[in-house]
Design a protein around this motif. Structure first.
Motif, PDB file in Angstrom:
ATOM      1  N   GLN A 621      45.338  42.063  49.046  1.00  0.00           N
ATOM      2  CA  GLN A 621      44.638  43.153  48.383  1.00  0.00           C
ATOM      3  C   GLN A 621      43.608  43.731  49.348  1.00  0.00           C
ATOM      4  OE1 GLN A 621      42.976  40.632  45.231  1.00  0.00           O
ATOM      5  NE2 GLN A 621      44.169  41.750  43.722  1.00  0.00           N
ATOM      6  N   PRO A 622      43.017  44.881  48.987  1.00  0.00           N
ATOM      7  CA  PRO A 622      41.823  45.299  49.734  1.00  0.00           C
ATOM      8  C   PRO A 622      40.739  44.224  49.638  1.00  0.00           C
ATOM      9  CG  PRO A 622      42.620  47.072  48.338  1.00  0.00           C
ATOM     10  CD  PRO A 622      43.403  45.849  47.958  1.00  0.00           C
ATOM     11  N   TYR A 623      39.990  44.053  50.695  1.00  0.00           N
ATOM     12  CA  TYR A 623      38.963  43.005  50.710  1.00  0.00           C
ATOM     13  C   TYR A 623      37.971  43.193  49.564  1.00  0.00           C
ATOM     14  CZ  TYR A 623      36.288  39.327  53.036  1.00  0.00           C
ATOM     15  OH  TYR A 623      35.670  38.140  53.342  1.00  0.00           O
ATOM     16  N   TRP A 624      37.775  44.411  49.162  1.00  0.00           N
ATOM     17  CA  TRP A 624      36.862  44.743  48.058  1.00  0.00           C
ATOM     18  C   TRP A 624      37.197  43.947  46.810  1.00  0.00           C
ATOM     19  CZ3 TRP A 624      37.420  47.288  43.273  1.00  0.00           C
ATOM     20  CH2 TRP A 624      36.256  47.826  42.724  1.00  0.00           C
ATOM     21  N   CYS A 625      38.502  43.676  46.610  1.00  0.00           N
ATOM     22  CA  CYS A 625      38.950  43.013  45.378  1.00  0.00           C
ATOM     23  C   CYS A 625      38.502  41.559  45.296  1.00  0.00           C
ATOM     24  CB  CYS A 625      40.468  43.071  45.271  1.00  0.00           C
ATOM     25  SG  CYS A 625      41.127  44.746  45.127  1.00  0.00           S
ATOM     26  N   ARG A 626      38.016  41.013  46.393  1.00  0.00           N
ATOM     27  CA  ARG A 626      37.594  39.615  46.342  1.00  0.00           C
ATOM     28  C   ARG A 626      36.366  39.426  45.453  1.00  0.00           C
ATOM     29  NH1 ARG A 626      38.578  36.163  51.696  1.00  0.00           N
ATOM     30  NH2 ARG A 626      40.674  36.884  52.198  1.00  0.00           N
ATOM     31  N   ASN A 627      35.572  40.456  45.328  1.00  0.00           N
ATOM     32  CA  ASN A 627      34.344  40.334  44.547  1.00  0.00           C
ATOM     33  C   ASN A 627      34.188  41.421  43.488  1.00  0.00           C
ATOM     34  OD1 ASN A 627      33.023  38.037  46.015  1.00  0.00           O
ATOM     35  ND2 ASN A 627      33.262  39.474  47.711  1.00  0.00           N
ATOM     36  N   GLU A 628      35.177  42.270  43.379  1.00  0.00           N
ATOM     37  CA  GLU A 628      35.079  43.356  42.411  1.00  0.00           C
ATOM     38  C   GLU A 628      36.346  43.396  41.555  1.00  0.00           C
ATOM     39  OE1 GLU A 628      32.339  44.866  42.058  1.00  0.00           O
ATOM     40  OE2 GLU A 628      31.337  44.266  43.924  1.00  0.00           O
ATOM     41  N   GLN A 629      36.278  44.201  40.504  1.00  0.00           N
ATOM     42  CA  GLN A 629      37.375  44.240  39.540  1.00  0.00           C
ATOM     43  C   GLN A 629      38.508  45.116  40.048  1.00  0.00           C
ATOM     44  OE1 GLN A 629      36.116  44.508  35.527  1.00  0.00           O
ATOM     45  NE2 GLN A 629      37.955  45.565  34.822  1.00  0.00           N
ATOM     46  N   CYS A 630      39.705  44.533  40.212  1.00  0.00           N
ATOM     47  CA  CYS A 630      40.866  45.272  40.708  1.00  0.00           C
ATOM     48  C   CYS A 630      41.967  45.372  39.662  1.00  0.00           C
ATOM     49  CB  CYS A 630      41.404  44.607  41.977  1.00  0.00           C
ATOM     50  SG  CYS A 630      40.472  45.083  43.437  1.00  0.00           S
ATOM     51  N   GLY A 631      41.621  45.140  38.417  1.00  0.00           N
ATOM     52  CA  GLY A 631      42.585  45.256  37.338  1.00  0.00           C
ATOM     53  C   GLY A 631      41.842  45.472  36.041  1.00  0.00           C
ATOM     54  N   GLU A 632      42.535  45.308  34.932  1.00  0.00           N
ATOM     55  CA  GLU A 632      41.886  45.504  33.639  1.00  0.00           C
ATOM     56  C   GLU A 632      40.820  44.447  33.382  1.00  0.00           C
ATOM     57  OE1 GLU A 632      44.741  45.883  30.559  1.00  0.00           O
ATOM     58  OE2 GLU A 632      45.709  47.631  31.458  1.00  0.00           O
ATOM     59  N   SER A 633      40.984  43.302  34.004  1.00  0.00           N
ATOM     60  CA  SER A 633      39.960  42.264  33.951  1.00  0.00           C
ATOM     61  C   SER A 633      40.031  41.503  35.258  1.00  0.00           C
ATOM     62  CB  SER A 633      40.178  41.324  32.764  1.00  0.00           C
ATOM     63  OG  SER A 633      41.420  40.654  32.882  1.00  0.00           O
ATOM     64  N   PHE A 634      39.085  40.621  35.470  1.00  0.00           N
ATOM     65  CA  PHE A 634      39.082  39.872  36.727  1.00  0.00           C
ATOM     66  C   PHE A 634      40.162  38.806  36.747  1.00  0.00           C
ATOM     67  CE2 PHE A 634      34.699  41.485  36.975  1.00  0.00           C
ATOM     68  CZ  PHE A 634      34.812  42.108  38.194  1.00  0.00           C
ATOM     69  N   SER A 635      40.702  38.484  35.596  1.00  0.00           N
ATOM     70  CA  SER A 635      41.802  37.529  35.521  1.00  0.00           C
ATOM     71  C   SER A 635      42.645  37.903  34.326  1.00  0.00           C
ATOM     72  CB  SER A 635      41.280  36.097  35.382  1.00  0.00           C
ATOM     73  OG  SER A 635      40.898  35.856  34.043  1.00  0.00           O
ATOM     74  N   GLY A 636      43.628  37.105  34.045  1.00  0.00           N
ATOM     75  CA  GLY A 636      44.516  37.408  32.934  1.00  0.00           C
ATOM     76  C   GLY A 636      43.962  37.043  31.582  1.00  0.00           C
ATOM     77  N   TYR A 637      42.756  36.511  31.532  1.00  0.00           N
ATOM     78  CA  TYR A 637      42.189  36.063  30.271  1.00  0.00           C
ATOM     79  C   TYR A 637      41.275  37.136  29.697  1.00  0.00           C
ATOM     80  CZ  TYR A 637      43.975  31.857  32.326  1.00  0.00           C
ATOM     81  OH  TYR A 637      44.798  30.960  32.915  1.00  0.00           O
ATOM     82  N   GLY A 638      41.253  37.237  28.406  1.00  0.00           N
ATOM     83  CA  GLY A 638      40.495  38.279  27.747  1.00  0.00           C
ATOM     84  C   GLY A 638      38.998  38.106  27.887  1.00  0.00           C
ATOM     85  N   PRO A 639      38.220  39.157  27.563  1.00  0.00           N
ATOM     86  CA  PRO A 639      36.757  39.084  27.647  1.00  0.00           C
ATOM     87  C   PRO A 639      36.215  37.946  26.802  1.00  0.00           C
ATOM     88  CG  PRO A 639      37.493  41.330  27.311  1.00  0.00           C
ATOM     89  CD  PRO A 639      38.696  40.461  27.125  1.00  0.00           C
ATOM     90  N   GLY A 640      35.202  37.265  27.321  1.00  0.00           N
ATOM     91  CA  GLY A 640      34.564  36.190  26.582  1.00  0.00           C
ATOM     92  C   GLY A 640      35.174  34.830  26.822  1.00  0.00           C
ATOM     93  N   LEU A 641      36.351  34.776  27.454  1.00  0.00           N
ATOM     94  CA  LEU A 641      36.974  33.486  27.733  1.00  0.00           C
ATOM     95  C   LEU A 641      36.458  32.962  29.072  1.00  0.00           C
ATOM     96  CD1 LEU A 641      40.609  34.246  26.549  1.00  0.00           C
ATOM     97  CD2 LEU A 641      38.731  33.221  25.261  1.00  0.00           C
TER      98      LEU A 641
END
Length: 651
Positions: A621-641
């Protein structure tokens, strides 16, 4: 939406959908370890360490002291490659003790790779039964040593680079973070390899050695060296010296010393080298020997008056050993005997894939012996409208199998006389009517059989249920062929089964790291699609039978579009994705549904280490994605998890 798209989306979501809330996997502090250890605990205390000065004490009474001393030097170099050292700091951790308790076996295939590793406030303690286990532990330790600040890739960690980094305010020095660590580790699969083709394009020895360093870094343990093929025989033979005239250059030939250097380099890293000398197909290069040329049929194609290479063979140049000639097997056996003495591993690969059936059907030298007194046109009419396939497939395989069995028996007896086991591609037993000896290893590369409605892996397991006794290595081309993605290479596009949809699309398909990572040789269901039927209709179901016969896997890097210039970027870090899938399979709640979102930051860190060690590994990925959001969430888990919307941490 096409079914294949649905399948792809399902596969990418699999690591998420299987989990109700958060990842069940224990986080690895700072994403430092790849592959994931089977069992580990860590703490919250960072301890400084100086890779240059830390004392490394090795006790290997019945192990390989010299081997481990060389590994200790590599540990220092690998740790220092990722950051700048602070020579003014002696370090909290001042001693690393390595103890090997058992006696190393002569056969690397029998080596115990398990180990334990513990850290405390001032020491690291490693214990292993065999030296190879200690090698794996030292690689884990190298990954635990974290720089205070990692330099950008373009800044070297030499004196000049570190001076530049210091001037820019980078903090030098290393720590073992998040201690104390307590690791108990071993591989889930005993065979974890890379199949490297050095025939279609010559790969220099230096690049093979670099590849072995990559295997060691990711805890892979087998180099399956596909050293020769139809295009060239680039290795010295004392039995048939003129074979090497098929090489592309006098400077593109592996000498005996080259081969010994590769084997020794691999052994120093606990890696087996299994050579493959393929026959009876892919045999054009054998025709460069005056003694072997009489046994090679259909040299350069054109069988039965057909133009070009197809349907004589799947790709140029054509050539198939005449297995019906009783003098052929003894001639090839002399070559096998020569190389069993050069390659010490207990396994020797005899090839056996893609036999050139049309070539054989169009060659009276074969048909007159394999089908004596029979009208060959009733079995295979090479002048018929459908000339590329037999009219009577059952009779064809029966005739082929009888003579091919005799050929194979001569070669396997040659191996048995030297104490080695045979390895084949699965075609030999599944397609060609041959019964291989019990204990042989079958390397399975095909996936779904549309006609039989079963996959090749299941076919071999079904044979085992009847007492065949085969071991199995998974090289499923739908997951583990890493050379694709660069487009076609044949200049006469449109020739062959399905025209462009056959060999051309095969080389176009790219296997993402996620696709490689999600596959498990024993537990994954196989998609019921073929190279001709890309749509498929879902998953074929779990494997049935004794899956313990599946001893591991090997990713393949075929050489049609691979040379020294792009070997690294095609192989790494995707081969490492397979490495964790095979090493750590027992640590996953479901090895067939892994968590990509947990894995990616760790694989990024592992790639950083590969780059620091001199590999041209592909980026994600772009290096930016290591510390920033590159999708709908930072992982596949929903908000609050637990992992949803939490910023990833590269180091």
């Amino acid at each position: 939406m096409k079914v294949t798209s649905i399948l792809a989306a399902s596969a990418l979501a699999a690591g998420v959908s299987a989990q109700a809330s958060a990842s069940p996997l224990k986080p690895v502090a700072h994403n430092l370890l790849w592959p994931r250890p089977q069992q580990f605990t860590s703490g919250s205390t960072d301890r400084t360490i100086n890779p240059n000065t830390v004392a490394i004490t090795i006790v290997a009474v019945n192990g390989n002291q010299a081997l481990l001393e060389k590994a200790a030097k590599r540990l220092r170099a690998n740790a220092l490659s990722i950051g700048c050292n602070d020579s003014t700091v002696s370090g909290d951790i001042t001693n690393v003790s390595v103890t090997v308790t058992g006696t190393d076996p002569k056969d690397l295939a029998q080596a115990d790779e398990s180990y334990t590793l513990k850290t405390d406030n001032n020491a690291v303690t490693i214990t292993a039964n065999h030296s190879v286990g200690a090698l794996r532990a030292l690689e884990t330790l190298a990954q635990l040593i974290k720089p205070n600040e990692k330099l950008p890739f373009h800044v070297k960690t030499d004196a000049a680079g570190c001076a530049t980094a210091k001037a820019a305010g980078f903090k030098a020095g290393f720590v073992v973070p998040s201690g104390p660590w307590n690791i108990s580790d071993k591989p889930s699969y005993s065979f974890r390899g890379v199949s490297l083709d050095t025939s279609r394009n010559y790969i220099p020895v230096a690049s093979i050695l670099r590849t072995l360093d990559g295997l060691a870094a990711s805890k892979l343990n087998v180099l399956h060296w596909h050293i020769v093929d139809a295009t060239s025989f680039p290795v010295v033979s004392k039995t048939y010296p003129d074979l090497a005239t098929s090489a592309y250059s006098k400077l593109s030939i592996y000498s005996y010393d080259d081969v010994k250097a590769v084997i020794a380099y691999a052994a120093d890293r606990g890696i087996r080298v299994i050579p493959e000398f393929d026959s009876p197909a892919h045999a054009n290069a054998y025709s460069f020997s005056k003694d072997l040329k009489p046994f090679v049929l259909c040299i350069n194609g054109g069988a039965g008056g057909t133009p070009g290479f197809w349907p004589t063979c799947p790709e140029p140049p054509c050539g198939n050993i005449n297995v019906a000639d009783p003098k052929a097997a003894p001639a090839i056996a002399k070559l096998v005997k020569e190389y069993t003495a050069l390659f010490p591993d207990s396994v020797f690969h005899l090839g056996g894939d893609e036999i050139e059936n049309f070539c054989l059907a169009a060659s009276p030298e074969f048909t007159n012996v394999a089908f004596p007194g029979q009208n060959i046109t009733e079995i295979w009419d090479i002048k018929a409208p459908v000339y590329w396939a037999p009219k009577d497939g059952k009779r064809w395989v029966e005739g082929l199998g009888k003579v091919y069995q005799k050929y194979t028996d001569v070669l396997t007896k040659t191996l048995a006389d030297t104490g080695k086991a045979a390895m084949f591609w699965e075609d030999v037993v599944l397609n060609d009517g041959v019964v291989a000896p019990k204990g042989s290893i079958l390397q399975v590369w095909n996936s779904w059989d549309e006609g039989a409605q079963v996959n090749s892996m299941q076919k071999v397991l079904d044979l085992n249920a009847k007492g065949a006794g085969y071991k199995i290595v998974d090289t499923n081309n739908d997951y583990y062929y890493l050379d694709g993605g660069s487009g076609g290479w044949l200049t006469d596009r449109g020739i062959g089964y399905g025209g462009d949809a056959w060999k051309e699309n095969y080389w176009t398909n790219y296997k993402s790291w996620q696709r490689v990572y999600t596959h498990d040789p024993r537990k994954s269901q196989i998609e019921n699609r073929t190279q001709y039927n890309k749509e498929g209709s879902g998953l074929a179901g779990p494997l049935r039978g004794d899956v313990s016969a599946i001893i591991g896997g090997s990713v393949a890097i075929w050489g049609e579009r691979i040379s020294d210039s792009n070997l690294d970027v095609k192989l790494w870090p995707r081969a490492a994705a397979a490495a964790e899938a095979w090493w750590s399979a027992d640590s996953f709640p479901d090895a067939a549904h892994k968590d990509f979102f947990e894995a990616l930051p760790r694989l990024e860190v592992f790639r950083d280490r590969l780059i620091a060690r001199g590999f041209g590994a592909e980026t994600f990925q772009p290096y930016w994605c290591r510390n920033e959001q590159c999708g709908e969430s930072f992982s596949g888990y929903g908000p609050g998890l637990a992992y949803g919307n939490e910023k990833p941490k590269a180091w």
